[in-house]
Write a protein that holds these residues in place. Sequence first.
Motif, PDB file in Angstrom:
ATOM      1  N   GLU A 202      -8.828   9.022   0.401  1.00  0.00           N
ATOM      2  CA  GLU A 202      -8.915   8.508   1.601  1.00  0.00           C
ATOM      3  C   GLU A 202      -8.236   7.528   2.670  1.00  0.00           C
ATOM      4  N   PHE A 203      -7.942   6.744   1.929  1.00  0.00           N
ATOM      5  CA  PHE A 203      -7.802   5.537   3.061  1.00  0.00           C
ATOM      6  C   PHE A 203      -6.799   5.163   3.166  1.00  0.00           C
ATOM      7  N   VAL A 204      -5.497   4.914   3.193  1.00  0.00           N
ATOM      8  CA  VAL A 204      -4.295   4.682   3.189  1.00  0.00           C
ATOM      9  C   VAL A 204      -3.327   3.602   4.294  1.00  0.00           C
ATOM     10  N   VAL A 205      -3.450   1.872   3.464  1.00  0.00           N
ATOM     11  CA  VAL A 205      -2.716   0.967   3.704  1.00  0.00           C
ATOM     12  C   VAL A 205      -1.165   1.257   3.594  1.00  0.00           C
ATOM     13  N   LEU A 206      -1.100   1.179   4.758  1.00  0.00           N
ATOM     14  CA  LEU A 206       0.915   2.028   4.572  1.00  0.00           C
ATOM     15  C   LEU A 206       1.470   0.271   5.748  1.00  0.00           C
ATOM     16  N   ASP A 207       1.594  -0.632   4.496  1.00  0.00           N
ATOM     17  CA  ASP A 207       2.406  -2.206   5.129  1.00  0.00           C
ATOM     18  C   ASP A 207       3.639  -1.950   5.110  1.00  0.00           C
ATOM     19  N   GLU A 208       4.355  -2.056   6.203  1.00  0.00           N
ATOM     20  CA  GLU A 208       5.538  -1.881   6.571  1.00  0.00           C
ATOM     21  C   GLU A 208       6.298  -0.829   6.030  1.00  0.00           C
ATOM     22  N   PRO A 209       5.865   0.063   5.792  1.00  0.00           N
ATOM     23  CA  PRO A 209       6.842   1.517   5.266  1.00  0.00           C
ATOM     24  C   PRO A 209       7.741   1.745   5.845  1.00  0.00           C
ATOM     25  N   THR A 210       8.419   1.211   7.077  1.00  0.00           N
ATOM     26  CA  THR A 210       9.618   2.251   7.094  1.00  0.00           C
ATOM     27  C   THR A 210      10.524   0.833   7.829  1.00  0.00           C
ATOM     28  N   SER A 211      10.449  -0.479   7.149  1.00  0.00           N
ATOM     29  CA  SER A 211      11.110  -1.993   7.457  1.00  0.00           C
ATOM     30  C   SER A 211      12.405  -1.709   6.738  1.00  0.00           C
ATOM     31  N   SER A 212      12.474  -1.070   6.158  1.00  0.00           N
ATOM     32  CA  SER A 212      13.375  -1.068   4.704  1.00  0.00           C
ATOM     33  C   SER A 212      14.099  -0.056   4.994  1.00  0.00           C
ATOM     34  N   VAL A 213      13.859   0.789   6.421  1.00  0.00           N
ATOM     35  CA  VAL A 213      15.612   2.287   6.235  1.00  0.00           C
ATOM     36  C   VAL A 213      15.771   1.651   7.562  1.00  0.00           C
ATOM     37  N   LEU A 224       6.126  12.331   9.045  1.00  0.00           N
ATOM     38  CA  LEU A 224       5.727  12.393   7.865  1.00  0.00           C
ATOM     39  C   LEU A 224       4.167  12.025   6.998  1.00  0.00           C
ATOM     40  N   PHE A 225       4.577  10.895   8.023  1.00  0.00           N
ATOM     41  CA  PHE A 225       3.100  10.317   7.326  1.00  0.00           C
ATOM     42  C   PHE A 225       1.555  11.015   8.737  1.00  0.00           C
ATOM     43  N   GLN A 226       2.623  11.454   9.949  1.00  0.00           N
ATOM     44  CA  GLN A 226       1.478  12.572  10.605  1.00  0.00           C
ATOM     45  C   GLN A 226       1.085  13.737  10.160  1.00  0.00           C
ATOM     46  N   ASP A 227       2.578  14.596   9.468  1.00  0.00           N
ATOM     47  CA  ASP A 227       2.158  15.310   8.963  1.00  0.00           C
ATOM     48  C   ASP A 227       0.698  15.812   7.945  1.00  0.00           C
ATOM     49  N   LEU A 228       1.441  14.463   7.034  1.00  0.00           N
ATOM     50  CA  LEU A 228       0.549  13.987   5.342  1.00  0.00           C
ATOM     51  C   LEU A 228      -1.162  13.781   6.376  1.00  0.00           C
ATOM     52  N   GLN A 229      -1.009  12.911   7.865  1.00  0.00           N
ATOM     53  CA  GLN A 229      -2.384  12.633   7.711  1.00  0.00           C
ATOM     54  C   GLN A 229      -3.532  13.618   8.444  1.00  0.00           C
ATOM     55  N   LYS A 230      -2.303  14.809   8.689  1.00  0.00           N
ATOM     56  CA  LYS A 230      -3.022  16.104   9.082  1.00  0.00           C
ATOM     57  C   LYS A 230      -3.514  17.441   8.480  1.00  0.00           C
ATOM     58  N   ASP A 231      -2.615  17.273   7.033  1.00  0.00           N
ATOM     59  CA  ASP A 231      -3.172  17.715   6.381  1.00  0.00           C
ATOM     60  C   ASP A 231      -3.886  17.783   5.070  1.00  0.00           C
ATOM     61  N   LEU A 232      -3.977  16.019   4.708  1.00  0.00           N
ATOM     62  CA  LEU A 232      -4.961  15.573   3.674  1.00  0.00           C
ATOM     63  C   LEU A 232      -5.720  14.790   4.379  1.00  0.00           C
ATOM     64  N   ASN A 233      -5.941  15.190   6.072  1.00  0.00           N
ATOM     65  CA  ASN A 233      -7.459  14.399   6.677  1.00  0.00           C
ATOM     66  C   ASN A 233      -7.217  12.788   6.118  1.00  0.00           C
ATOM     67  N   LEU A 234      -6.161  12.403   6.172  1.00  0.00           N
ATOM     68  CA  LEU A 234      -6.240  10.648   5.789  1.00  0.00           C
ATOM     69  C   LEU A 234      -6.255  10.207   6.722  1.00  0.00           C
ATOM     70  N   THR A 235      -6.895   8.581   6.443  1.00  0.00           N
ATOM     71  CA  THR A 235      -7.163   7.796   7.808  1.00  0.00           C
ATOM     72  C   THR A 235      -6.561   6.432   7.412  1.00  0.00           C
ATOM     73  N   TYR A 236      -5.464   6.030   8.462  1.00  0.00           N
ATOM     74  CA  TYR A 236      -4.498   4.561   8.175  1.00  0.00           C
ATOM     75  C   TYR A 236      -4.645   3.633   8.721  1.00  0.00           C
ATOM     76  N   LEU A 237      -4.359   2.762   7.537  1.00  0.00           N
ATOM     77  CA  LEU A 237      -4.292   1.304   8.251  1.00  0.00           C
ATOM     78  C   LEU A 237      -2.832   1.284   8.969  1.00  0.00           C
ATOM     79  N   PHE A 238      -1.988   1.127   9.674  1.00  0.00           N
ATOM     80  CA  PHE A 238      -0.676   0.413   9.853  1.00  0.00           C
ATOM     81  C   PHE A 238      -0.359  -0.597  10.496  1.00  0.00           C
TER      82      PHE A 238
END
Length: 349
Positions: A202-213, A224-238
């Motif tokens: 239900e809840f995912v912590v995204l710990d600087e997931p784009t800093s190494s690319v 991708l993160f935005q699409d998955l959030q809508k499709d899977l009804n996710l809640t993020y801490l970015f």
Amino acid sequence: MSTLLETRRLKKYYPVLGGVLRRKVAEIKAVDEVNIRILKGQCFGLVGESGCGKTTFGKTIIRLLNPTAGSIYLDVPSDIMEEIDKLENSDDRDSRTLKELRKKYDLATYRGSMLSGIRKKMQIVYQDPTSSLNPRMLVKDVVSEPLIVQGLAKGQAARKKVLEMLYKVGLTEKHLYRYPHEFSGGQRQRIAVARALIIDPEFVVLDEPTSSVDVSVRAQLLNLFQDLQKDLNLTYLFVSHDLSVVECIAHRVAVMYLGKIVELARTEELYKNPLHPYAQALFSSIPIPDPTVQKRPIILTGEVPSPVNPPPGCRFHPRCPKAMQICTEKEPELKDIGNGHLVACHLIH
């Protein structure tokens, strides 16, 4: 929207050992009395300088680190939270009823099987997929491992779920029998995302997931993160130090300085009109991709104080160009100034 996750006076201190007997002589106050609420289906951004406690906070709320003090509530019914509030604000804060409620609903008190069970609801995507993925495991084993550990699926059922998740993150069946080192940085991060989401958290912590690319892959991952959030009804801490990235994906943003939240508001409002002097300096550093626009960033003087011995009063006052006498004596409270915009600064209050 209802609240999915809430922290109350959350602390995470690390002991500093010294002397021949290695006794505790001080504490590193990485996270110090942080209160936040994250709504279901939203992305909550957490920004600040390196070393301010962002990653420690993210790991603590999903119990990868044990909190020193405070409470963590995940998807607790509103009537239960009202009862907890009532008991906490009453004279009998040590009542048996409150202790039982905390034991049942407060993640900070969980141990053993209760802690293992909550892992299904909370996951994390780390900053560097190269170090977070086992180099000796095939992709099919990396992604299926959470399913097997949690006892959710195995064999052909696990393989089917792995394939479904790989397709969702932009990979295919041909990637199943490869090792992590055979992929690009962006593809490795997609594998890490698939591993985190395979057990339907239900809840995912995204710990600087784009800093190494690089920049182009960064845009693909954000989409991708935005699409998955809508499709899977996710809640993020970015969690990020890249303010432009957070602006693209977060609904609400909190600014952290030396283990404390100094400002919190809706993304548009905070980026348009930051009120705390530290937030103003932080957002003034965002580059504008237009050479004709002249922008003067606010340059802060001095060094970030040590979290072992933070300054009295407002922790930012040694570097604040607007500091007053009261800033050196009294710590400002995080107060709502309207529309959910919270600021901890004596200048505002």
